[in-house]
Design a protein around this motif. Structure first.
Motif, mmCIF file in Angstrom:
data_model
loop_
_atom_site.group_PDB
_atom_site.id
_atom_site.type_symbol
_atom_site.label_atom_id
_atom_site.label_comp_id
_atom_site.label_asym_id
_atom_site.label_seq_id
_atom_site.Cartn_x
_atom_site.Cartn_y
_atom_site.Cartn_z
ATOM 1 N N UNK A 132 0.578 -1.125 0.161
ATOM 2 C CA UNK A 132 0.095 0.095 -0.278
ATOM 3 C C UNK A 132 0.584 0.996 -0.461
ATOM 4 N N UNK A 133 2.163 1.213 -0.428
ATOM 5 C CA UNK A 133 2.716 2.399 -0.293
ATOM 6 C C UNK A 133 3.070 2.686 -1.410
ATOM 7 N N UNK A 134 3.282 2.229 -2.155
ATOM 8 C CA UNK A 134 3.425 2.642 -3.745
ATOM 9 C C UNK A 134 1.841 2.197 -4.128
ATOM 10 N N UNK A 135 0.724 3.241 -4.848
ATOM 11 C CA UNK A 135 -0.041 3.481 -5.265
ATOM 12 C C UNK A 135 -0.815 4.114 -6.020
ATOM 13 N N UNK A 136 0.533 4.693 -6.625
ATOM 14 C CA UNK A 136 0.289 5.917 -8.381
ATOM 15 C C UNK A 136 0.517 7.106 -7.229
ATOM 16 N N UNK A 137 0.813 6.929 -6.701
ATOM 17 C CA UNK A 137 1.266 8.786 -6.269
ATOM 18 C C UNK A 137 2.524 9.041 -7.115
#
Lengths: 363, 310
Positions: free
Chosen positions: A275-280
């Motif tokens: 859930x850290x890399x969710x496309x920010x």
């Protein structure tokens, strides 16, 4: 009758403001069509999204939670974009920031005084993000490797490596098989604002925006970066070291994304987990473009884009619509935005009959 | 622990999987080659593949015909190609960023539609293998090369076909001219915009088909992130192959073999963290780009919009 584009004498202020606004409206209209086709009431959906994002202080604070990483990565990206270095790698740089911050907080807690644990974790994130961006920058500066592809590929590598860590060697032994590290020691937690989940990262973003504004408006280095972006030949003629500047600017660009990741881990999740890399890092590209790389505007556009993300989650919970609706709207904004940049630099002229354009625009 | 990989059956398995997995790379990269040869850098291939994968899957699920599924993927590809061409050719927007927009849009829409229209994991009856008569009975080679579904054969047939079109036809000459000196091509009466539109749309249709291969000719199911960056790698393969079909084919086989190797390492349960073999193609892409860059010829007008003086 023909329609041609004429180059404007100066960039149109009116168009600069109008284009992002029209782009947003256009994407909402296109999104409404899509929603109607999905048998959802577009108006109700948008109202639910707006309420979800801004309806109460609590909701607004959740919007801020998502806006903070967008602000930091958006600011980072804007530095690279000013030089026309297309850094698509903010996502991976953010992930590395999170990994490094979690690593320091988890494994060096007994070697670092408690008071310094948080600053050390954040610094580790900043350095890791910067170095990760330094790889494509160096490849570009030394041997001219196209940066769009290298930055993209490095995202996949960073995300997979982080997964390896929290599924493997860094996994919490007492976590009942949950994929994630143990909780960070409280000394490494980033202070939150009141009883919300929004955190001090907001302050970092505001400071970073002010600093970037100063760099680009008032310093020689900022001016050099702008020249490199506008005209490489002129930059070379003026004796500006393009390669060195690309690397330096990208270290700074990645550092800001790294800080975003470090803030996510120390301020929101308190552990490294899914859930850290969710496309920010991708949404931040839209943020930077919509704000036309203006650091102060990036802060506000980030809140708007975060509202689409939070609003998307809300309609999923309340109306059973997929949260991806927020993502679709974001993608839809970018097209009119890109198309619109044509209107800030050119104006439409309608030519009747055989009349010739007075000043033809060479693009 | 890697001894298992040296077993003859495993080696044949890896090679056969490699030949099969080259298909999405071949389709997407040969398509992208046309776009880039004409001067348009379409970075949105990944998003088109994602939509191709979903639409192929969904149409097959609802109609029971994978042929209609492929048709849907081709149509979706054409529409998305038209969008990309409109933005990059007519509106002359920055192409790298337009491509990322197309990627995000396709990615988001595929996920949105999957949840809206399907919502659960299920499989479809995709294309079956067609062992080529005679050829498939050749020991080893038969299994590796001649026992696949039609999309695999089609993608290999595209190598000579695209080579012929690009280098031996008038249209191919126009495409190459437009990608190098659009001004000169325009003077000779070639419509730069029409050639670029056509090339971007063809490329995008093939990208859609590449996506459909993943759901109809490989896994027979749809999942988030099923393309896993293959569309981006396909763009890199065009550089690697130096804008020629044969070069691209070589690159596609190299990457698909690495892809097959990592799949087999997981299947055999070899005790290394699965993330590392999965990482291999991405790292390989960076290395390959670093090795080929700088010293290569590329279409001179690549990424540069063209506008006749008013």
């Amino acid at each position: 009758m023909r329609i041609v584009f004429e180059k404007r004498q100066s960039i149109s202020r009116k168009a600069q403001v109008l284009v992002p606004v029209v782009s947003l409206l256009l994407s909402l209209v296109l999104g409404a069509i899509l929603l109607a086709l999905s048998k959802a009431n577009p108006w109700e959906t948008y109202v639910a999204m707006a309420k979800g994002a801004f309806g109460s202080w609590r909701n607004f604070s959740e919007t801020l939670v998502k806006a903070i990483p967008l602000m930091l990565t958006g600011l980072g990206i804007s530095i690279a974009f000013r030089m026309q270095f297309w850094n698509i790698g903010a996502e991976g740089q953010l992930v590395w920031g999170g990994v490094a911050a979690a690593g320091v907080a988890l494994f060096w807690a007994d070697r670092i005084p408690a008071g310094l644990l948080l600053p050390a974790s954040l610094l580790a994130g900043i350095i890791a993000g910067g170095l990760w961006a330094g790889i494509p920058a160096t490849l570009k500066a030394w041997i001219g490797v196209d940066e769009t592809l290298t930055t993209l590929m490095l995202n996949y590598v960073a995300i997979l490596y982080a997964e390896h860590l929290y599924y493997g060697p860094w996994r919490d032994p007492h976590g009942y098989g949950f994929p994630g590290t143990a909780q960070l020691p409280p000394a490494a937690w980033l202070p939150r604002l009141g009883n919300t989940r929004a955190h001090l990262g907001l302050l970092f973003a505001i400071i970073a925006a002010a600093l970037l504004w100063f760099i680009f408006k008032r310093t020689r280095w900022g001016f050099e970066l702008t020249i490199i972006g506008e005209n490489k030949t002129a930059a070379r003629y003026l004796g500006i070291d393009i390669g060195r500047n690309i690397v330096l600017a990208l270290l700074l660009s990645g550092a800001l994304s790294g800080l975003a990741g470090a803030c996510e881990v120390t301020g929101v999740s308190h552990r490294l987990q899914q859930g850290l890399a969710i496309g920010y890092g991708y949404t931040a590209i839209i943020v930077a473009w919509m704000a036309q790389l203006d650091p102060i505007a990036i802060l506000f556009v980030s809140i708007l884009m975060a509202a689409l993300m939070v609003g998307g989650d809300q309609v999923q919970m309340m109306m059973g619509l997929p949260a991806a609706v927020g993502l679709v709207l974001q993608g839809l904004i970018l097209f009119p935005l890109l198309a619109g940049s044509l209107f800030t630099e050119y104006k439409l002229k309608i030519i009747r009959g055989r009349e010739k354009a007075t000043t033809g625009g060479q693009v | 622990m890697f001894a298992q990989l040296l077993h003859p059956d495993v080696i044949i398995g890896i090679l056969a999987t490699g030949v099969r997995l080259a298909t999405p790379f071949l389709l997407a990269a040969l398509g992208e080659m046309f776009a880039q040869r004409s001067g348009v850098y379409n970075l949105g291939v990944e998003g088109v593949m994602m939509m191709g994968a979903f639409s192929g899957f969904w149409v097959t699920l609802t109609t029971g015909s994978p042929w209609l599924g492929v048709l849907a993927a081709l149509l979706i590809g054409a529409v998305m190609g038209l969008l990309m061409a409109f933005i990059s050719v007519t509106l002359q927007a920055e192409q790298g960023i337009s491509g990322i927009g197309l990627y995000m849009f396709g990615w988001g829409l595929a996920g949105f539609l999957f949840r809206l229209l399907v919502g659960y994991v299920t499989s479809v009856d995709g294309f079956h293998d067609i062992p080529l008569p005679g050829l498939s009975r050749i020991p080893v080679l038969g299994t590796v090369f001649f026992d696949h579904n039609w999309m695999v054969y089609f993608s290999y047939l595209l190598i000579p076909i695209t080579w012929y079109i690009l280098f031996k036809t008038t249209w191919g000459l126009k495409v190459r001219a437009v990608g190098v000196t659009p001004e000169a091509a325009d003077t000779l009466g070639v419509s730069v915009a029409r050639i670029r539109y056509t090339c971007v749309i063809i490329g995008s249709m093939l990208a859609g088909m590449a996506g459909a291969f993943l759901t109809l000719g490989h896994t027979n199911m749809y999942a988030d992130n099923i393309t896993a960056g293959r569309g981006f790698i396909a763009v890199a393969l065009v550089y690697f192959g130096r804008w020629t079909p044969l070069g691209i084919a070589g690159g596609a086989l190299l990457f698909s073999t690495v892809d097959a190797l990592q799949l087999w390492i997981q299947v055999l349960g070899i005790d290394i963290p699965y993330e590392f073999p999965v990482m291999a193609p991405y790292v390989l892409t960076i290395i390959v780009l670093a090795l080929v860059s700088g010293r290569i010829w590329q279409p001179a007008a690549l990424g540069r919009p063209f506008d006749r003086e008013g």
